[in-house]
Design a protein around this motif. Structure first.
Motif, short mmCIF file in Angstrom:
data_model
loop_
_atom_site.label_atom_id
_atom_site.label_comp_id
_atom_site.label_asym_id
_atom_site.label_seq_id
_atom_site.Cartn_x
_atom_site.Cartn_y
_atom_site.Cartn_z
N VAL A 163 0.84 -1.20 0.00
CA VAL A 163 0.00 0.00 0.00
C VAL A 163 0.87 1.25 0.00
O VAL A 163 0.68 2.17 -0.80
N SER A 164 1.89 1.28 0.87
CA SER A 164 2.65 2.53 0.94
C SER A 164 3.53 2.72 -0.30
O SER A 164 3.67 3.85 -0.78
N TYR A 165 4.04 1.64 -0.88
CA TYR A 165 4.83 1.77 -2.11
C TYR A 165 3.97 2.34 -3.24
O TYR A 165 4.35 3.28 -3.94
N ILE A 166 2.78 1.75 -3.41
CA ILE A 166 1.91 2.15 -4.51
C ILE A 166 1.43 3.59 -4.33
O ILE A 166 1.46 4.39 -5.27
N ASN A 167 1.04 3.95 -3.10
CA ASN A 167 0.57 5.32 -2.87
C ASN A 167 1.68 6.33 -3.16
O ASN A 167 1.44 7.38 -3.76
N GLN A 168 2.90 6.01 -2.74
CA GLN A 168 4.03 6.91 -2.97
C GLN A 168 4.27 7.07 -4.49
O GLN A 168 4.45 8.18 -4.99
N ALA A 169 4.26 5.93 -5.19
CA ALA A 169 4.50 5.98 -6.65
C ALA A 169 3.43 6.83 -7.33
O ALA A 169 3.72 7.65 -8.20
N CYS A 170 2.18 6.63 -6.93
CA CYS A 170 1.07 7.40 -7.55
C CYS A 170 1.23 8.88 -7.25
O CYS A 170 1.00 9.73 -8.13
N LYS A 171 1.63 9.19 -6.03
CA LYS A 171 1.80 10.59 -5.64
C LYS A 171 2.82 11.28 -6.56
O LYS A 171 2.61 12.40 -7.03
N GLU A 172 3.90 10.55 -6.85
CA GLU A 172 4.93 11.12 -7.73
C GLU A 172 4.40 11.35 -9.15
O GLU A 172 4.69 12.37 -9.78
N HIS A 173 3.62 10.37 -9.65
CA HIS A 173 3.05 10.55 -11.00
C HIS A 173 2.08 11.73 -11.03
O HIS A 173 2.07 12.50 -11.98
N VAL A 174 1.25 11.82 -9.98
CA VAL A 174 0.26 12.91 -9.92
C VAL A 174 0.97 14.26 -9.92
O VAL A 174 0.55 15.20 -10.60
N ALA A 175 2.09 14.33 -9.18
CA ALA A 175 2.86 15.58 -9.12
C ALA A 175 3.32 16.00 -10.52
O ALA A 175 3.54 17.18 -10.78
N GLN A 176 3.48 15.00 -11.40
CA GLN A 176 3.90 15.32 -12.78
C GLN A 176 2.71 15.44 -13.73
O GLN A 176 2.87 15.38 -14.95
N GLY A 177 1.52 15.52 -13.14
CA GLY A 177 0.33 15.73 -13.95
C GLY A 177 -0.17 14.48 -14.66
O GLY A 177 -0.90 14.56 -15.63
N LYS A 178 0.22 13.29 -14.19
CA LYS A 178 -0.20 12.04 -14.84
C LYS A 178 -1.42 11.45 -14.14
O LYS A 178 -1.60 11.64 -12.94
N ARG A 179 -2.22 10.69 -14.92
CA ARG A 179 -3.38 10.00 -14.32
C ARG A 179 -2.97 8.61 -13.86
O ARG A 179 -2.27 7.89 -14.56
N THR A 180 -3.45 8.24 -12.66
CA THR A 180 -3.01 6.98 -12.05
C THR A 180 -4.18 6.05 -11.78
O THR A 180 -5.31 6.49 -11.58
N GLY A 181 -3.88 4.75 -11.75
CA GLY A 181 -4.89 3.74 -11.43
C GLY A 181 -4.30 2.66 -10.55
O GLY A 181 -3.09 2.40 -10.60
N ILE A 182 -5.17 2.03 -9.74
CA ILE A 182 -4.70 0.97 -8.83
C ILE A 182 -5.70 -0.18 -8.86
O ILE A 182 -6.91 0.04 -8.88
N ILE A 183 -5.18 -1.44 -8.87
CA ILE A 183 -6.04 -2.60 -8.63
C ILE A 183 -5.68 -3.15 -7.25
O ILE A 183 -4.55 -3.61 -7.03
N GLY A 184 -6.63 -3.07 -6.32
CA GLY A 184 -6.40 -3.57 -4.97
C GLY A 184 -7.47 -4.56 -4.58
O GLY A 184 -8.27 -4.98 -5.42
N THR A 185 -7.47 -4.92 -3.31
CA THR A 185 -8.46 -5.88 -2.81
C THR A 185 -9.22 -5.27 -1.64
O THR A 185 -8.78 -4.27 -1.07
#
Ligand code: AMP
Ligand code: MG
Length: 350
Positions: free
Chosen positions: A255-277
């Motif tokens: 969870v923390s790895y994925i959230n961190q990675a998404c945060k970095e993409h969002v900071a660069q203006g990218k759209r992010t998606g996650i498949i979780g349970t």
């Protein structure tokens, strides 16, 4: 070409509609139809011109053989040289259902259908519309998944239409595509049967019926350079447009790895998606968060996986992260597809 879309009710299948769809196949045309695994793109398996059209509509390399679908056991003898004893036993147990068996082909099956091989892959689907359609079409329907080559297989008519509208004669739209992953493929031509593509009929289930069964070694190792025995398994497959990465590890770390990675993409203006349970889903932050159900429920994960990948495309997601789903025996089939969709990009956190 104008593509006719026929909606069918699986409880009350219209014989007129079936006859119309069957006639398209008999005349050498193509019809996409639902099965219990994914939608298939069907043509007359015994007509080389139909197989050629299937490859063209999908943009599929022509060395990648098609699966021949039948509706009744009596149909099998005509298209194979002989029916091995193991095939009879497995058919009794698993047909109709999500199992494809490879046998020596007879001379009536054109090489265009088998990608130049002297063997043929055969399956008897259980979906009621698929069965009636195959009968109406003359008994032998060659059908790969009804997607443009490389994209995720369609599990709803919406995505068949997205890929195939204007390229084929007809699309049958019906419910009941419940499994969501393609059939298990087992090669019955060798001394010991060998699984060439994992699916919902697992190695354990097969060996209970026929004794020892092997798994193609190229499927076992995630970074294997061995060439898979099913020609189709070597191609990039099931891929969404965005970049997909699988993250494996302890749940909190993931969870923390994925959230961190998404945060970095969002900071660069990218759209992010996650498949979780279910177990982790409330903790994720991204533009598009998809819940595959409970971690222990392999059936639910399999049913939704391709739809999620397609929905990320619809929503313009550029970076996708997925948890790993190594759950039980069926987890192998899910991970096989997910790894291909990710181009084998997986991060191990421990
Ligand atoms: P699809 O119908 O798109 O799910 O793909 C069919 C799969 O079955 C591909 O991976 C093919 O390579 C495989 N296949 C079909 N016929 C044979 C055969 N005769 N020998 C080995 N693999 C086969
Ligand atoms: Mg396919």
């Amino acid at each position: 070409m104008e593509t006719k879309i026929l909606r069918m009710d699986i409880e009350h299948i219209s014989t007129e509609d079936l006859a119309q769809a069957g006639a398209v196949i008999r005349d050498g045309g193509l019809v996409a139809f639902p099965t219990e695994t994914v939608y298939g793109l069907g043509g007359d398996a015994l007509n080389p011109e139909s197989s050629r059209k299937i490859y063209a509509a999908k943009g599929r390399p022509s060395d990648n053989p098609l699966i021949v679908h039948i509706a009744d056991m009596e149909q099998l003898g005509y298209i194979v040289e002989e029916i091995p004893e193991g095939v009879e036993k497995l058919a009794l147990e698993f047909w109709p259902g999500p199992l494809t068996m490879i046998m020596k082909k007879s001379s009536v099956v054109p090489l265009q259908t088998t990608g130049g091989l002297d063997t043929v892959a055969v399956r008897m689907p259980s979906h009621p519309v698929a069965r009636e359609f195959i009968r109406a079409a003359g008994g032998y329907v060659a059908a790969p998944s009804a997607n443009i080559s490389g994209k995720p297989s369609p599990t709803t008519a919406k995505y068949v239409i997205q890929d195939m509208d204007g390229r084929i004669d007809m699309i049958i739209d019906a419910d009941g595509v419940e499994i969501g992953l393609e059939s298990t493929i087992v090669d019955m031509t060798g001394e010991v049967p060998m699984i060439l593509r994992p699916g919902f009929i697992t190695l354990e289930m097969l060996s209970k019926v026929i004794g020892p069964v092997e798994m193609d070694v190229a499927l076992l190792n995630i970074d294997s350079t061995a060439k898979p025995k099913a020609p189709g398994m070597k191609y990039r497959h099931y891929a969404p447009k965005g970049e997909l990465v699988i993250v494996e590890g302890e749940p909190e770390q993931v969870v923390s790895y994925i959230n961190q990675a998404c945060k970095e993409h969002v900071a660069q203006g990218k759209r992010t998606g996650i498949i979780g349970t279910q177990e982790s889903i409330s903790q994720y932050k991204a533009d598009c968060v998809k819940c595959a159900g409970s971690r222990a429920d392999a059936d639910a994960i399999a049913r939704q996986l391709y739809t999620f990948l397609r929905e990320f495309d619809d929503e313009g997601v550029e970076f996708i992260y997925s948890e790993a789903f190594d759950v039980g025996e069926k987890g192998q089939a899910i991970m096989n597809r997910l790894l291909k969709a990710a181009g084998h990009k997986i991060i191990f956190l421990n």
